[in-house]
Design a protein around this motif. Structure first.
Motif, PDB file in Angstrom:
ATOM      1  N   GLY A  19      53.049 102.372  99.866  1.00  0.00           N
ATOM      2  CA  GLY A  19      53.081 103.300  98.658  1.00  0.00           C
ATOM      3  C   GLY A  19      54.567 103.803  98.562  1.00  0.00           C
ATOM      4  O   GLY A  19      55.685 103.401  99.321  1.00  0.00           O
ATOM      5  N   SER A  20      54.732 104.814  97.478  1.00  0.00           N
ATOM      6  CA  SER A  20      56.191 105.193  97.350  1.00  0.00           C
ATOM      7  C   SER A  20      56.708 105.814  98.338  1.00  0.00           C
ATOM      8  O   SER A  20      55.985 106.522  99.394  1.00  0.00           O
ATOM      9  CB  SER A  20      56.133 106.110  96.141  1.00  0.00           C
ATOM     10  N   SER A  21      58.028 105.714  98.570  1.00  0.00           N
ATOM     11  CA  SER A  21      58.623 106.167  99.883  1.00  0.00           C
ATOM     12  C   SER A  21      59.967 106.829  99.574  1.00  0.00           C
ATOM     13  O   SER A  21      61.210 106.089 100.254  1.00  0.00           O
ATOM     14  CB  SER A  21      58.576 105.164 100.930  1.00  0.00           C
ATOM     15  N   PRO A  22      60.191 108.016  98.882  1.00  0.00           N
ATOM     16  CA  PRO A  22      61.338 108.274  98.303  1.00  0.00           C
ATOM     17  C   PRO A  22      62.322 109.245  99.555  1.00  0.00           C
ATOM     18  O   PRO A  22      61.431 109.665 100.403  1.00  0.00           O
ATOM     19  CB  PRO A  22      61.061 109.339  96.850  1.00  0.00           C
ATOM     20  N   ALA A  23      63.380 109.284  99.559  1.00  0.00           N
ATOM     21  CA  ALA A  23      64.068 110.256 100.361  1.00  0.00           C
ATOM     22  C   ALA A  23      63.919 110.244 101.720  1.00  0.00           C
ATOM     23  O   ALA A  23      63.941 109.187 102.520  1.00  0.00           O
ATOM     24  CB  ALA A  23      64.236 111.576  99.615  1.00  0.00           C
ATOM     25  N   GLY A  24      63.396 111.577 102.131  1.00  0.00           N
ATOM     26  CA  GLY A  24      63.036 111.417 103.524  1.00  0.00           C
ATOM     27  C   GLY A  24      61.875 110.377 104.114  1.00  0.00           C
ATOM     28  O   GLY A  24      61.830 110.093 105.238  1.00  0.00           O
ATOM     29  N   GLY A  25      61.136 109.997 103.259  1.00  0.00           N
ATOM     30  CA  GLY A  25      59.925 108.806 103.466  1.00  0.00           C
ATOM     31  C   GLY A  25      60.894 107.752 103.702  1.00  0.00           C
ATOM     32  O   GLY A  25      60.286 106.950 104.638  1.00  0.00           O
TER      33      GLY A  25
ATOM     34  N   ILE B 268      53.589 102.469 111.877  1.00  0.00           N
ATOM     35  CA  ILE B 268      53.373 103.776 111.149  1.00  0.00           C
ATOM     36  C   ILE B 268      53.130 103.581 109.488  1.00  0.00           C
ATOM     37  O   ILE B 268      53.985 102.680 108.913  1.00  0.00           O
ATOM     38  CB  ILE B 268      54.938 104.728 110.887  1.00  0.00           C
ATOM     39  N   THR B 269      52.243 104.159 109.218  1.00  0.00           N
ATOM     40  CA  THR B 269      51.668 103.854 107.950  1.00  0.00           C
ATOM     41  C   THR B 269      51.017 105.166 107.078  1.00  0.00           C
ATOM     42  O   THR B 269      51.031 106.132 107.710  1.00  0.00           O
ATOM     43  CB  THR B 269      50.755 102.785 107.658  1.00  0.00           C
ATOM     44  N   SER B 270      50.314 104.821 105.796  1.00  0.00           N
ATOM     45  CA  SER B 270      49.716 106.118 105.322  1.00  0.00           C
ATOM     46  C   SER B 270      48.481 105.716 105.091  1.00  0.00           C
ATOM     47  O   SER B 270      47.983 104.731 104.588  1.00  0.00           O
ATOM     48  CB  SER B 270      50.592 106.444 103.946  1.00  0.00           C
ATOM     49  N   SER B 271      47.518 107.055 105.180  1.00  0.00           N
ATOM     50  CA  SER B 271      46.170 106.772 104.765  1.00  0.00           C
ATOM     51  C   SER B 271      46.029 107.336 103.238  1.00  0.00           C
ATOM     52  O   SER B 271      44.920 107.123 102.928  1.00  0.00           O
ATOM     53  CB  SER B 271      45.278 107.357 105.780  1.00  0.00           C
ATOM     54  N   LEU B 272      47.132 107.499 102.660  1.00  0.00           N
ATOM     55  CA  LEU B 272      46.732 108.214 101.267  1.00  0.00           C
ATOM     56  C   LEU B 272      47.124 106.857 100.286  1.00  0.00           C
ATOM     57  O   LEU B 272      47.644 105.898 100.558  1.00  0.00           O
ATOM     58  CB  LEU B 272      47.809 109.214 101.014  1.00  0.00           C
ATOM     59  N   PRO B 273      46.576 107.111  99.167  1.00  0.00           N
ATOM     60  CA  PRO B 273      46.573 105.861  98.193  1.00  0.00           C
ATOM     61  C   PRO B 273      47.911 106.146  97.574  1.00  0.00           C
ATOM     62  O   PRO B 273      48.203 107.260  97.364  1.00  0.00           O
ATOM     63  CB  PRO B 273      45.500 106.070  97.186  1.00  0.00           C
ATOM     64  N   LYS B 274      48.706 105.181  97.250  1.00  0.00           N
ATOM     65  CA  LYS B 274      50.043 105.238  96.580  1.00  0.00           C
ATOM     66  C   LYS B 274      51.124 105.762  97.188  1.00  0.00           C
ATOM     67  O   LYS B 274      52.270 105.399  96.630  1.00  0.00           O
ATOM     68  CB  LYS B 274      49.818 105.821  95.253  1.00  0.00           C
ATOM     69  N   VAL B 275      51.168 106.235  98.111  1.00  0.00           N
ATOM     70  CA  VAL B 275      52.340 107.350  98.619  1.00  0.00           C
ATOM     71  C   VAL B 275      52.283 106.968 100.265  1.00  0.00           C
ATOM     72  O   VAL B 275      51.329 107.327 101.064  1.00  0.00           O
ATOM     73  CB  VAL B 275      52.148 108.728  98.393  1.00  0.00           C
ATOM     74  N   PHE B 276      53.428 106.766 100.554  1.00  0.00           N
ATOM     75  CA  PHE B 276      53.725 106.494 101.931  1.00  0.00           C
ATOM     76  C   PHE B 276      54.141 108.036 102.382  1.00  0.00           C
ATOM     77  O   PHE B 276      53.432 108.558 103.333  1.00  0.00           O
ATOM     78  CB  PHE B 276      54.747 105.242 102.285  1.00  0.00           C
ATOM     79  N   SER B 277      55.259 108.209 101.942  1.00  0.00           N
ATOM     80  CA  SER B 277      55.768 109.743 102.021  1.00  0.00           C
ATOM     81  C   SER B 277      56.744 110.193 101.006  1.00  0.00           C
ATOM     82  O   SER B 277      57.778 109.298 100.626  1.00  0.00           O
ATOM     83  CB  SER B 277      56.377 109.949 103.770  1.00  0.00           C
ATOM     84  N   ALA B 278      56.379 111.268 100.420  1.00  0.00           N
ATOM     85  CA  ALA B 278      57.085 111.902  99.417  1.00  0.00           C
ATOM     86  C   ALA B 278      58.516 112.353  99.858  1.00  0.00           C
ATOM     87  O   ALA B 278      59.324 112.917  99.117  1.00  0.00           O
ATOM     88  CB  ALA B 278      56.595 112.822  98.704  1.00  0.00           C
ATOM     89  N   GLY B 279      58.819 112.265 101.192  1.00  0.00           N
ATOM     90  CA  GLY B 279      60.054 112.979 101.882  1.00  0.00           C
ATOM     91  C   GLY B 279      59.984 114.235 102.298  1.00  0.00           C
ATOM     92  O   GLY B 279      58.976 114.807 102.475  1.00  0.00           O
ATOM     93  N   LEU B 280      61.110 114.775 102.591  1.00  0.00           N
ATOM     94  CA  LEU B 280      60.908 116.212 103.058  1.00  0.00           C
ATOM     95  C   LEU B 280      60.323 117.086 102.060  1.00  0.00           C
ATOM     96  O   LEU B 280      60.387 116.824 100.734  1.00  0.00           O
ATOM     97  CB  LEU B 280      62.531 116.888 103.079  1.00  0.00           C
ATOM     98  N   ASP B 281      59.522 117.976 102.691  1.00  0.00           N
ATOM     99  CA  ASP B 281      58.655 118.995 101.947  1.00  0.00           C
ATOM    100  C   ASP B 281      59.780 119.921 101.137  1.00  0.00           C
ATOM    101  O   ASP B 281      60.299 120.710 101.823  1.00  0.00           O
ATOM    102  CB  ASP B 281      57.735 119.649 102.883  1.00  0.00           C
ATOM    103  N   ILE B 282      59.552 119.852  99.768  1.00  0.00           N
ATOM    104  CA  ILE B 282      60.535 120.783  98.860  1.00  0.00           C
ATOM    105  C   ILE B 282      60.167 122.195  99.084  1.00  0.00           C
ATOM    106  O   ILE B 282      61.561 122.892  99.422  1.00  0.00           O
ATOM    107  CB  ILE B 282      60.516 120.179  97.570  1.00  0.00           C
TER     108      ILE B 282
END
Ligand SMILES: CCCCC/C=C\CCC/C=C/CC(=O)SCCNC(=O)CCNC(=O)[C@H](O)C(C)(C)COP(=O)(O)OP(=O)(O)OC[C@H]1O[C@@H](n2cnc3c(N)ncnc32)[C@H](O)[C@@H]1OP(=O)(O)O
Length: 201
Positions: free
Chosen positions: A147-153, A95-109
């Protein structure tokens, strides 16, 4: 060999974790999966490349701007994983991200603000389904955290058997959701960062 050993080890776990749930929590995804297969729909938020010769699939999250885990996103993620699970040729999942800099920002606020109790319930069930499905997967799973992977990420990466993270000081990972007043249940953070390996970008 290592892949096979990991797979064998995991199969033991699956026996315990894949007991039918009394809450029937997996039924929603399965129902969506059946209807999606019938319609032969494709998902724009998730891209899956399956290599038949290696038996390894790469699942790329591509939901700009930050791959936040909305109800739709979580549902698509579970459907994609479920489809791969059904393919016996698929033994490994990256599992990876195709976006630059971010893996997943976690749960959608935005899923946690101004929503009805029913919708909130559906959302949190989907969160739970995601991590249970990933954690109990019969595939060997790897999070390639690019990329960044806070909280839910971070939670998503924790559900995988292995984590490898780009060695970039601008990327962060961790269960920072307490800053938003969301408390992870006891025990979910064990071995997280300790077992996250880094590699050059
Ligand atoms: C039921 C049992 C479950 C068991 C659970 C077990 C454990 C629980 C642990 C898991 C709990 C998780 C809770 C959460 O995940 S809450 C979400 C926490 N996430 C964050 O706090 C991340 C916040 N975002 C960032 O830090 C940064 O955005 C970034 C990811 C580092 C990316 O930075 P950057 O590239 O600079 O992008 P921007 O900051 O400019 O953002 C672009 C855009 O995206 C929006 N956005 C960012 N994060 C989210 C999000 N999480 N949800 C929705 N939207 C998000 C941001 O607002 C910008 O939008 P606009 O362009 O419209 O301003």
């Amino acid at each position: 060999m290592a892949l096979r050993a990991a797979l064998r080890q995991k199969c033991g776990l699956i026996g315990i974790l894949s007991q039918p749930s009394s809450s029937g929590s997996h039924s929603r995804v399965s129902a969506v999966l059946v209807s999606q297969m019938r319609n032969n729909a494709t998902s724009p938020k998730i891209k899956v490349d399956f290599n038949q010769s290696t038996g390894v699939a790469v699942l790329s999250m591509q939901s700009p701007p930050v791959n936040s885990l909305s109800l739709d996103f979580l549902t698509e993620l579970c459907i994609s994983v479920e489809k791969l699970e059904m393919d016996r040729a698929c033994r490994g999942l990256i599992i990876t991200s195709s976006l630059p800099k971010v893996f997943s920002a976690g749960l959608d606020i935005l899923e946690m603000y101004g929503k009805s109790p029913e919708r909130c319930g559906e959302f949190w069930r989907a969160v739970q389904e995601m991590w249970l499905k990933m954690y109990s997967s019969n595939m060997v799973t790897i999070a390639a955290i690019n990329g960044s992977s806070p909280a839910g990420g971070c939670l998503l990466s924790l559900t995988c058997d292995y984590r490898i993270m780009s060695d970039n000081p601008r990327y962060s990972i961790g269960l920072n959701e307490t800053l938003l007043g969301i408390v992870a249940p006891f025990g979910t953070d064990k071995n997280i960062i300790k077992n996250t390996h880094t590699c050059s970008n």
